[in-house]
Design an enzyme around this catalytic site. Structure first.
Site, PDB file in Angstrom:
ATOM      1  CD  GLU A  15      38.315 -16.155  15.417  1.00 48.28           C
ATOM      2  OE1 GLU A  15      37.258 -15.955  14.816  1.00 48.28           O
ATOM      3  OE2 GLU A  15      39.008 -17.188  15.261  1.00 48.28           O
ATOM      4  CD  GLU A  23      37.137 -13.640  11.289  1.00 53.23           C
ATOM      5  OE1 GLU A  23      36.401 -14.640  11.447  1.00 53.23           O
ATOM      6  OE2 GLU A  23      38.380 -13.651  11.458  1.00 53.23           O
TER       7      GLU A  23
END
Length: 624
Positions: free
Chosen positions: A191, A275
């Site tokens: 991320e 995710e």
């Protein structure tokens, strides 16, 4: 008649020959190499297009003896892949000390079990993980080096990352699918696009150089399976890397997903949501989040119908045992500490149970996948131990007198005390009376304040409560018990992660300098209490202890609803933090931490609003 010794010798030779033959066959099977590549917009396993239906679970959050059961649960839900973070600080247990072998730190063993259960593995080694884990996975002592800045193009930090990635690679690079193992993909960083968006004070070219440096370290250390990045689809510009597959977190719109990936990956897939959230993370003092089974099934079916690969985060969350829980940060709360449970409202519960959400996903997967889905494993045993009696106790403010404090003219942070976790009692004697407003603007994170041993109040960074009125008499003593509630694991504030008192306390805006004594209570191991001691005092921090008998092993939950705030050890294992503010009201005690016969329990209770004598046990958790 054959001589008996000759007969036995022939049998022995035959057995050895069979075992050698079997061993060579097994070795050949275990070392059988495969290929996994990204080509023509698809994932190819041995040249055949393959869909990834993954579920996330973190081996560090699960007792080792349960790994196989939890992997079997994922497979019976219809998944063919397990994704797992590797937390740097979980294996680098002290500067220069590495542990990839003991109990739940045995990453190679976890990977081998996954392969035995017929599961692919997606490895997410960071070095930054997030995952609501203490400091996002970084070792706390990185902050000890003033020349080091985490998560940026900084030589001291990159040197440390290189050491970590080298140690990791030495354990797992031969377990890649190309070497006969189960690892099919490895994530580069994590991320990073969101961090780029939050840290606009750092030039974009330095962000890019750092991200490329991590990628190159992975390649140089022998990772040869496909790499991928993981970000929100709107953050690919900051987090994507040339030649590396971008995957989207939390993206429910297939059109958005495909457009984002096409822009950064040769105008083609494969398309993957790294995710997908069937639940959500949870903090102390906030409602427990829920995502309905219907919502989850609807979104997963959208992926399945459109050929979108996915990873369910979390498929099974597990537990933040010990001091491993991290914390978030926002403008409303200076810190949002994460619960001990990492149940996540996931399909497989914290204790490994099949939830209604699990059953709904399993039925959906049966309709779409072309591989067999096994039966659901039997639930592990659950027991009720009745009420655990606590027969001994000690008062912490008295116990400190047996310790040697560190003395200083000013308060010292945990880091300056060379302490990572737990608690520090800051003590100062006054030769003159003083009254007014005590202010702890440098509090990290929770404090209980005492004057001459009497509780005066609680201060909390979580609620931005930094001051209270105080009256210290002639020759009085001020004591401040400070707790580290977990280092921030996400966002720009991750670079500000010192704990304890990081600036001088003030009374009436005057800094309190001189004559500070600091007593350290890291609780790295379970405290030992003297037999027949009964010294706990109401409204003063206390340590309680006792023993209990276990006739039949099974999982159990400790009911902490009558307690205030603290931690619990059983047989040396720190089960984690409890706190009356909830929503979590129980602590998960897996049978893996129990033994038949006599077991030991120790509780550190910070608030101790009333003296305690027992802990009830339950067969089900209270998390909401």
């Amino acid at each position: 008649m054959m001589n008996l010794s000759i007969f036995k010798s022939q049998i022995k030779v035959s057995v050895i020959a069979c075992l050698l033959l079997f061993g060579l066959h097994f070795l050949s099977f275990a070392q059988q190499k495969h290929s996994f590549q990204i080509k023509d917009g698809a994932f190819l396993y041995d040249g055949k297009a393959t869909q990834i239906h993954a579920g996330e679970m973190h081996f560090a959050r699960i007792p080792k003896t349960y790994w196989r059961h939890r992997l079997q649960m994922l497979k019976a839900m219809g998944l063919n892949t397990v994704a797992t973070y590797v937390f740097w600080n979980y294996h680098n247990t002290a500067p220069g000390v590495w542990d990839f072998k003991s109990e739940s730190r045995n990453l190679p063993e976890f990977l081998r079990i996954a392969q035995e259960e017929g599961m692919f593995v997606i490895l997410r080694p960071g070095p930054y993980a997030c995952a609501e884990w203490e400091f996002g996975g970084y070792p706390w002592w990185l902050q000890q080096n003033p020349a080091l800045e985490i998560r940026t193009y900084n030589k001291a930090f990159l040197d440390s990352c290189q050491v970590y990635i080298h140690q990791l690679a030495s354990q797992v690079k031969n377990l890649q699918v190309s070497k006969g193992g189960p690892i099919i993909m490895v994530q580069a960083e994590n991320e990073f696009g969101s961090y780029v968006a939050q840290r606009k004070d750092i030039p974009l070219e330095l962000h890019k150089k750092y991200n490329l440096a991590i990628k190159q370290m992975l390649l140089d250390e022998g990772f040869d399976v496909p790499l991928f990045t993981s970000d929100g689809s709107w953050l690919f510009d900051g987090g994507s890397l040339e030649g590396v597959l971008p995957t989207a977190n939390g993206e429910g719109d297939v059109v958005n997903l495909k457009n984002a990936v096409n822009k950064y990956h040769q105008n083609q897939g494969p398309y993957m949501v790294a995710e997908y959230y069937p639940g959500w993370l949870h903090h102390w003092g906030e409602p427990f989040p829920n995502v309905s089974s219907e919502e989850v099934v609807k979104q997963l079916e959208t992926y399945l119908k459109n050929g979108v690969n996915f990873n369910i985060y979390m498929a099974h969350g597990g537990t933040n045992f010990g001091f491993t829980a991290g914390a978030n940060y926002n403008e409303e709360h200076d810190i949002q500490p994460d619960l001990t449970t990492y149940d996540y409202d996931a399909p497989v519960s914290e204790a490994g149970w099949a939830t209604p959400k699990y059953l709904a996903i399993r039925e959906l997967m049966k309709k779409y996948v072309n591989y067999p889905i096994p039966e659901i494993p039997k639930p592990l045993p659950v027991v009720n131990l009745g009420k655990i009696q606590l027969t001994k106790s000690v008062d912490l403010l008295t116990l400190k007198n047996s310790l040697t404090p560190i003395k200083s003219d000013s308060v010292l942070s945990f880091e300056k005390l060379n302490q990572g976790f737990g608690y520090v009692l800051y003590s100062k004697k006054f030769t003159q009376p003083i009254q007014g407003k005590l202010t702890l603007n440098g509090l990290r994170d929770f404090a209980v304040v005492y004057v001459n041993g009497k509780k005066k109040g609680e201060l909390s960074r979580m609620d931005k409560q930094y001051s209270l009125d105080i009256d210290i008499p002639f020759n009085g003593t001020l004591e401040i018990l400070v707790e580290n509630m977990g280092r921030i694991n996400y966002g720009a504030e991750i670079v500000h992660n010192e704990k304890g008192l990081i600036t001088s306390p003030k009374i009436n805006d005057i800094p309190l300098k001189g004559n500070w004594a600091m007593y350290q209570f890291p609780f790295a191991t379970m405290p030992t209490l003297k037999e027949n001691s009964s010294l706990a005092k109401e409204a003063r921090p206390a340590i309680y202890g006792g023993t209990f008998e276990v006739k039949q092993l099974g999982d159990v939950f400790l009911d902490m609803r009558t307690w205030g705030k603290g931690i619990v050890f059983v047989n040396g294992q720190n089960l984690g933090r409890y706190w009356k503010v909830g929503p979590q009201q129980t602590l998960y005690l897996p049978s893996a931490f129990l033994k038949k016969g006599k077991n030991e329990i120790v509780v550190f209770e910070q608030l101790n609003e009333k003296t305690q004598a027992e802990i009830p046990t339950l067969a089900e958790p209270i998390l909401k």
